[in-house]
Design a protein around this motif. Sequence first.
Motif, PDB file in Angstrom:
ATOM      1  N   ASN A  51       5.994  32.567 -42.114  1.00  0.00           N
ATOM      2  CA  ASN A  51       5.552  30.602 -42.928  1.00  0.00           C
ATOM      3  C   ASN A  51       4.338  29.988 -42.705  1.00  0.00           C
ATOM      4  O   ASN A  51       4.145  28.773 -41.966  1.00  0.00           O
ATOM      5  CB  ASN A  51       6.751  29.146 -41.431  1.00  0.00           C
ATOM      6  CG  ASN A  51       8.515  30.373 -41.749  1.00  0.00           C
ATOM      7  OD1 ASN A  51       8.628  30.393 -42.666  1.00  0.00           O
ATOM      8  ND2 ASN A  51       8.422  30.223 -40.641  1.00  0.00           N
ATOM      9  N   GLY A  52       3.231  31.431 -42.736  1.00  0.00           N
ATOM     10  CA  GLY A  52       1.280  30.669 -43.651  1.00  0.00           C
ATOM     11  C   GLY A  52       1.010  30.328 -42.205  1.00  0.00           C
ATOM     12  O   GLY A  52      -0.160  29.950 -42.379  1.00  0.00           O
ATOM     13  N   GLU A  53       1.747  30.310 -40.871  1.00  0.00           N
ATOM     14  CA  GLU A  53       1.533  30.709 -39.659  1.00  0.00           C
ATOM     15  C   GLU A  53       0.608  31.977 -38.551  1.00  0.00           C
ATOM     16  O   GLU A  53       1.767  32.810 -39.331  1.00  0.00           O
ATOM     17  CB  GLU A  53       1.237  29.667 -38.560  1.00  0.00           C
ATOM     18  CG  GLU A  53       1.774  28.340 -39.243  1.00  0.00           C
ATOM     19  CD  GLU A  53       0.080  27.096 -39.723  1.00  0.00           C
ATOM     20  OE1 GLU A  53      -0.345  27.614 -38.289  1.00  0.00           O
ATOM     21  OE2 GLU A  53       0.330  26.862 -39.987  1.00  0.00           O
ATOM     22  N   LEU A  54      -0.191  32.192 -38.599  1.00  0.00           N
ATOM     23  CA  LEU A  54      -0.370  33.542 -37.315  1.00  0.00           C
ATOM     24  C   LEU A  54       0.187  33.324 -36.553  1.00  0.00           C
ATOM     25  O   LEU A  54       0.398  32.151 -35.774  1.00  0.00           O
ATOM     26  CB  LEU A  54      -2.110  33.480 -36.845  1.00  0.00           C
ATOM     27  CG  LEU A  54      -3.940  33.833 -37.636  1.00  0.00           C
ATOM     28  CD1 LEU A  54      -4.268  33.588 -37.333  1.00  0.00           C
ATOM     29  CD2 LEU A  54      -2.985  35.357 -38.142  1.00  0.00           C
ATOM     30  N   LEU A  55       1.217  34.549 -36.605  1.00  0.00           N
ATOM     31  CA  LEU A  55       1.799  34.831 -34.923  1.00  0.00           C
ATOM     32  C   LEU A  55       1.040  35.785 -34.342  1.00  0.00           C
ATOM     33  O   LEU A  55       0.905  36.362 -34.137  1.00  0.00           O
ATOM     34  CB  LEU A  55       2.874  35.303 -35.676  1.00  0.00           C
ATOM     35  CG  LEU A  55       4.232  35.514 -34.509  1.00  0.00           C
ATOM     36  CD1 LEU A  55       5.253  34.311 -34.464  1.00  0.00           C
ATOM     37  CD2 LEU A  55       5.674  37.257 -34.657  1.00  0.00           C
ATOM     38  N   LYS A  56       1.585  34.945 -32.994  1.00  0.00           N
ATOM     39  CA  LYS A  56       0.518  35.555 -31.662  1.00  0.00           C
ATOM     40  C   LYS A  56       0.774  35.635 -30.679  1.00  0.00           C
ATOM     41  O   LYS A  56       0.668  36.194 -30.120  1.00  0.00           O
ATOM     42  CB  LYS A  56      -1.371  34.335 -31.497  1.00  0.00           C
ATOM     43  CG  LYS A  56      -1.556  34.195 -32.679  1.00  0.00           C
ATOM     44  CD  LYS A  56      -3.608  33.627 -32.180  1.00  0.00           C
ATOM     45  CE  LYS A  56      -4.153  33.202 -32.885  1.00  0.00           C
ATOM     46  NZ  LYS A  56      -5.409  32.766 -32.903  1.00  0.00           N
ATOM     47  N   GLY A  57       2.308  35.221 -30.723  1.00  0.00           N
ATOM     48  CA  GLY A  57       3.152  34.869 -29.396  1.00  0.00           C
ATOM     49  C   GLY A  57       3.105  34.553 -28.192  1.00  0.00           C
ATOM     50  O   GLY A  57       2.601  33.620 -28.375  1.00  0.00           O
ATOM     51  N   TYR A  58       3.181  34.806 -26.732  1.00  0.00           N
ATOM     52  CA  TYR A  58       3.323  34.288 -25.760  1.00  0.00           C
ATOM     53  C   TYR A  58       2.069  33.917 -25.118  1.00  0.00           C
ATOM     54  O   TYR A  58       0.865  32.716 -25.059  1.00  0.00           O
ATOM     55  CB  TYR A  58       4.168  34.320 -24.598  1.00  0.00           C
ATOM     56  CG  TYR A  58       4.091  34.098 -22.899  1.00  0.00           C
ATOM     57  CD1 TYR A  58       4.618  32.648 -22.794  1.00  0.00           C
ATOM     58  CD2 TYR A  58       4.477  34.392 -22.294  1.00  0.00           C
ATOM     59  CE1 TYR A  58       4.342  31.951 -21.859  1.00  0.00           C
ATOM     60  CE2 TYR A  58       3.984  34.033 -20.797  1.00  0.00           C
ATOM     61  CZ  TYR A  58       4.163  33.048 -20.850  1.00  0.00           C
ATOM     62  OH  TYR A  58       4.014  32.115 -19.710  1.00  0.00           O
ATOM     63  N   HIS A  59       1.252  34.583 -25.226  1.00  0.00           N
ATOM     64  CA  HIS A  59      -0.653  34.835 -24.767  1.00  0.00           C
ATOM     65  C   HIS A  59      -1.676  34.950 -25.738  1.00  0.00           C
ATOM     66  O   HIS A  59      -2.135  34.614 -25.228  1.00  0.00           O
ATOM     67  CB  HIS A  59      -0.466  36.043 -23.290  1.00  0.00           C
ATOM     68  CG  HIS A  59       0.408  35.053 -22.393  1.00  0.00           C
ATOM     69  ND1 HIS A  59      -0.341  33.853 -21.816  1.00  0.00           N
ATOM     70  CD2 HIS A  59       1.079  35.547 -21.054  1.00  0.00           C
ATOM     71  CE1 HIS A  59       0.208  33.575 -20.342  1.00  0.00           C
ATOM     72  NE2 HIS A  59       1.441  34.709 -20.389  1.00  0.00           N
ATOM     73  N   GLY A  60      -0.549  35.414 -26.551  1.00  0.00           N
ATOM     74  CA  GLY A  60      -1.698  35.888 -27.942  1.00  0.00           C
ATOM     75  C   GLY A  60      -1.241  37.494 -28.091  1.00  0.00           C
ATOM     76  O   GLY A  60      -2.561  38.092 -28.697  1.00  0.00           O
ATOM     77  N   TYR A  61      -1.118  37.797 -27.446  1.00  0.00           N
ATOM     78  CA  TYR A  61      -0.560  39.459 -27.595  1.00  0.00           C
ATOM     79  C   TYR A  61      -0.035  40.001 -28.312  1.00  0.00           C
ATOM     80  O   TYR A  61       0.299  41.547 -29.062  1.00  0.00           O
ATOM     81  CB  TYR A  61      -0.037  40.107 -25.940  1.00  0.00           C
ATOM     82  CG  TYR A  61      -1.365  39.985 -24.535  1.00  0.00           C
ATOM     83  CD1 TYR A  61      -2.093  38.747 -25.397  1.00  0.00           C
ATOM     84  CD2 TYR A  61      -0.668  39.624 -23.521  1.00  0.00           C
ATOM     85  CE1 TYR A  61      -2.738  38.530 -23.586  1.00  0.00           C
ATOM     86  CE2 TYR A  61      -0.898  39.412 -22.439  1.00  0.00           C
ATOM     87  CZ  TYR A  61      -2.669  39.162 -22.405  1.00  0.00           C
ATOM     88  OH  TYR A  61      -3.165  38.704 -21.262  1.00  0.00           O
ATOM     89  N   ALA A  62       0.533  39.185 -29.041  1.00  0.00           N
ATOM     90  CA  ALA A  62       1.494  40.046 -30.106  1.00  0.00           C
ATOM     91  C   ALA A  62       0.992  41.078 -31.076  1.00  0.00           C
ATOM     92  O   ALA A  62      -0.374  40.584 -31.490  1.00  0.00           O
ATOM     93  CB  ALA A  62       2.381  39.066 -31.461  1.00  0.00           C
ATOM     94  N   GLY A  63       1.611  41.830 -31.768  1.00  0.00           N
ATOM     95  CA  GLY A  63       1.180  42.550 -33.264  1.00  0.00           C
ATOM     96  C   GLY A  63      -0.107  43.859 -32.553  1.00  0.00           C
ATOM     97  O   GLY A  63      -0.104  44.258 -33.693  1.00  0.00           O
ATOM     98  N   GLU A  64       0.108  44.366 -31.726  1.00  0.00           N
ATOM     99  CA  GLU A  64      -0.383  44.972 -30.908  1.00  0.00           C
ATOM    100  C   GLU A  64       1.059  46.537 -31.606  1.00  0.00           C
ATOM    101  O   GLU A  64       1.366  47.224 -30.176  1.00  0.00           O
ATOM    102  CB  GLU A  64      -0.534  45.207 -29.482  1.00  0.00           C
ATOM    103  CG  GLU A  64      -1.583  44.108 -28.962  1.00  0.00           C
ATOM    104  CD  GLU A  64      -2.856  45.525 -29.934  1.00  0.00           C
ATOM    105  OE1 GLU A  64      -3.549  46.156 -29.493  1.00  0.00           O
ATOM    106  OE2 GLU A  64      -3.743  44.396 -29.940  1.00  0.00           O
TER     107      GLU A  64
END
Length: 398
Positions: A223-236
């Motif tokens: 939805n146009g926003e960076l998805l980073k997760g709870y602490h910012g660890y999403a995407g690994e």
Amino acid sequence: MAIGDAAYIKKINRSLILSKIIEEEMISRADLSKITKLTRATISVQAADLLEEELIVESQQEHHSVGRKPIMLSINHKAGYALGIDLDYGQITFTLSDLMGKPVCSDNIEIQTSHYEEILTILITQIKRYEEKCSHSRFGIVGIVIGIHGIVTKDEVINFVPRLKWKNKDLKGDLEKEFNIKISIENNANLCSFAEKVFHRHQSENLISISMYSGIGLGMLINGELLKGYHGYAGEMGHMIIVPDGKPCNCGNLGCWELYASESSFFKQLAEKLQKQNLTYEEIQKLINAKDQVTCELMDQFIKYLSIGLNNIINLLNPETIVLNSELLKLYPEAGKKIEDSLTSSISHYHEILISELGKNACVMGACALAIKNFLEIPDVRFNVTEEQLPSHSKTVV
């Protein structure tokens, strides 16, 4: 009216006007009023402020009809510069861009160390050189954004970089002791996905970018926003296990995706099979063109493992656009079609799979764009940069 409302509205209007001037590249006050739905008086006041700050400039547009030539507004692209840095294992890439996101100069430094303090010293030395280079401009360096090939917390602390074996490094804090410049630390894959939207996929609100070089990183725009997760660890997702009890990974697990579908893993496997070290893209291109059996079989295996991971990601996120950032895939005929043919599940839904045009420049270009966005305090930024304008990096070894 509550205290501060007028100032807040003025700030929102300023942000909207700057966004539209960037998007249109050159626009009259009258057209700005039509697009933004703001009154001409509001546009005139805001434009006067921006002209005084030297953030925008005026020029007359050539036209052949009778009447007064319209006065056009555009960003003063030389008023300041953004510095994007891609900090990878074995090399650091620096790109300086103007305020319209166009690269001015780039350098690629090959490093022989993974020690934090030594790399910090290299960064400080190079940033000082760029700071001097930009000292003539109105704002100098408006911001520095550094892409990290590892986990970055929401507080911009480097939690873990597997290949450098860094843990809990406050690079942002250490650099801010040296410079009076806004510094941001971000995951490199996030910057790549941001770059794809800013420079090419302006309309895509659900986009994922998969960087496949020294490892695998996933940047997600939902939805146009960076998805980073709870602490910012999403995407690994490079450490998603696709082969149970497979090859050992630096993260501590076995069978991680990046051990089978990253470019570094492919280069390592092909070098072992051909008994030839330091293979280049040019050499691999020649082997593919010659239909070398070992190389082509390994490429097909590479695409097979890539597709397994993609299938999982598609089912999890249902993205509109999937951008694969890999120079290796560009070398292989119909790589995109082979990947799509491997995604046979009837429940996997996406709109398109593309191979990045930005390539290895995506991280630094995204970093520059984010620095400009933060400096101008605008919610959205859209730039147009041609392939010819992408940076070519001069190499240095330290």
